[in-house]
Design an enzyme around this catalytic site. Structure first.
Site, PDB file in Angstrom:
ATOM      1  N   THR A 134       0.830  -1.205   0.000  1.00 47.48           N
ATOM      2  CA  THR A 134       0.000   0.000   0.000  1.00 47.48           C
ATOM      3  C   THR A 134       0.865   1.255   0.000  1.00 47.48           C
ATOM      4  O   THR A 134       1.826   1.334   0.767  1.00 47.48           O
ATOM      5  CB  THR A 134      -0.917  -0.025   1.251  1.00 47.48           C
ATOM      6  OG1 THR A 134      -1.907  -1.006   1.022  1.00 47.48           O
ATOM      7  CG2 THR A 134      -1.571   1.293   1.504  1.00 47.48           C
ATOM      8  N   SER A 139       2.842   2.250  -2.353  1.00 42.13           N
ATOM      9  CA  SER A 139       4.142   2.095  -3.022  1.00 42.13           C
ATOM     10  C   SER A 139       4.195   2.780  -4.387  1.00 42.13           C
ATOM     11  O   SER A 139       5.259   2.864  -4.995  1.00 42.13           O
ATOM     12  CB  SER A 139       4.491   0.604  -3.172  1.00 42.13           C
ATOM     13  OG  SER A 139       3.489  -0.067  -3.888  1.00 42.13           O
ATOM     14  N   GLY A 140       3.030   3.231  -4.911  1.00 43.47           N
ATOM     15  CA  GLY A 140       3.047   3.983  -6.173  1.00 43.47           C
ATOM     16  C   GLY A 140       2.383   3.274  -7.346  1.00 43.47           C
ATOM     17  O   GLY A 140       2.480   3.734  -8.480  1.00 43.47           O
ATOM     18  N   LYS A 141       1.689   2.165  -7.083  1.00 40.95           N
ATOM     19  CA  LYS A 141       1.092   1.371  -8.170  1.00 40.95           C
ATOM     20  C   LYS A 141       0.036   2.159  -8.950  1.00 40.95           C
ATOM     21  O   LYS A 141       0.055   2.218 -10.176  1.00 40.95           O
ATOM     22  CB  LYS A 141       0.461   0.071  -7.614  1.00 40.95           C
ATOM     23  CG  LYS A 141       1.405  -0.770  -6.790  1.00 40.95           C
ATOM     24  CD  LYS A 141       0.746  -2.042  -6.272  1.00 40.95           C
ATOM     25  CE  LYS A 141      -0.401  -1.826  -5.317  1.00 40.95           C
ATOM     26  NZ  LYS A 141      -0.028  -1.196  -4.037  1.00 40.95           N
ATOM     27  N   GLU A 183      -6.592  -3.672  -9.328  1.00 39.42           N
ATOM     28  CA  GLU A 183      -7.194  -4.625  -8.381  1.00 39.42           C
ATOM     29  C   GLU A 183      -8.638  -4.972  -8.734  1.00 39.42           C
ATOM     30  O   GLU A 183      -9.545  -4.749  -7.923  1.00 39.42           O
ATOM     31  CB  GLU A 183      -7.141  -4.060  -6.965  1.00 39.42           C
ATOM     32  CG  GLU A 183      -5.721  -3.968  -6.450  1.00 39.42           C
ATOM     33  CD  GLU A 183      -5.668  -3.760  -4.961  1.00 39.42           C
ATOM     34  OE1 GLU A 183      -6.371  -4.495  -4.260  1.00 39.42           O
ATOM     35  OE2 GLU A 183      -4.946  -2.861  -4.531  1.00 39.42           O
TER      36      GLU A 183
END
Ligand code: ATP
Ligand code: MG
Length: 288
Positions: free
Chosen positions: A45, A47-49, A174
């Site tokens: 969570t 992290s920049g996705k 997701e």
């Protein structure tokens, strides 16, 4: 050699850039994604996705560096038309895409994009039907209001609204979150089929077993930077890199580490683990 679908060259994105609220989203990210590949993006969570895929989809312009999608370039200096060009060439299934449903019926919602493009009525009807069938949407609910659907049905309708445009690049953030295991499995199967049909797929996911089995490539984000890009097997067997980025390896790898002798090539699926354990047990019996 496969053509390049997406290229990032030293890309950074800062939220509220130039203000006292500036906060870094991603930093100095460089990679290429070949056309027709299936790339999974993982990472803890924050992290920049999502920041990364927003840039691929042309929703934001890089603060530094250059993004290229299907030959169209985007930099800080790009104008709105250049940004729109990229937005139109990718399909983006947002995290919780059902929040974007707005039409009176499921059918109208899915038909919205094609109508905007001015397709013929016959083509619209055919493509909307195909998209709803692709996601296994119940036929008796096509004329229902999206507000009267279950959460999972809303998700499927929203995904159909992206697929109907037949994008060459499909991005999903997701997509299985909140779906039951049956609906998740069906959706993941559909993604395999689209991949086999040549669509470039980029999916943020926590389903590492699925990634191990079906993705060609995995990108691990950590602290706004790209920590790894390459083959899933290589990453999942690198316990140290995974741990450092707070991502647990697939269950089969974790169990394999506990149950198999050190030095064994670790299994990536539970099936593979079961086979390796059976071989060990048989060998053990013969020794006795
Ligand atoms: N709207 C925003 N305003 C300011 N900072 C933001 C905003 N959105 C994200 N950030 C920051 O950017 C960094 C990356 O966030 P991002 O949403 O890309 O992470 P993520 O990997 O998608 O997380 P998650 O798994 O929770 O969805 C985080 O430090 C976050 O605080
Ligand atoms: Mg996110």
């Amino acid at each position: 050699m496969a053509q390049t679908a997406i290229e990032f060259n030293s890309v950074g994105y800062t939220y509220h850039s130039g203000t006292s609220l500036a906060s870094s989203g991603i930093r100095d990210v460089t990679f290429t994604i070949p056309s027709g590949s299936f790339t999974a993006i993982i990472g803890q969570t924050g992290s920049g996705k999502s920041t990364l895929v927003n840039l691929i989809a042309g929703l934001s312009k890089p603060t530094t560096g250059e993004v290229t999608v299907l030959g169209q370039s985007l930099t800080k200096q790009s104008n709105k038309a250049q940004q729109a060009g990229i937005q139109q060439s990718v399909g983006y299934v947002f995290q919780f895409p059902e929040h974007q449903l707005f039409a009176n019926t499921v059918w109208d919602d899915v038909a919205f994009g094609p109508r905007n493009l001015g397709w013929s009525t016959a083509k619209i009807n055919q493509q909307v039907q195909t998209a709803l069938e692709q996601v296994n949407f119940p036929t008796n609910r096509y004329q229902q209001s999206p507000l009267e659907l279950s959460g999972g049905q809303q998700r499927l309708a929203a995904i159909a609204g992206v697929l109907v445009m037949q994008p060459q690049i499909l991005i999903l953030d997701e997509p299985t979150a909140g779906l039951d295991s049956g609906a998740s499995q069906r959706l993941l199967l559909l993604l395999n089929q689209l991949h086999q049909a040549g669509v470039t797929i980029i999916m943020i996911t926590h389903h590492l077993e699925y990634v191990a089995e079906h993705a060609d490539r995995v990108m691990l984000m950590g602290d706004g930077q790209l920590q790894f890009a390459g083959h899933p097997q290589e990453l999942f067997r690198n316990a140290e890199l995974m741990k450092h980025n707070h991502v647990l390896p697939p269950a089969a790898v974790q169990l394999g580490q506990q149950l198999l002798p050190p030095g064994t090539n670790l299994p990536l699926s539970l099936n593979e683990l079961a086979k390796k354990l059976a071989t060990q047990l048989k060998a053990g019996e013969q020794d006795e």
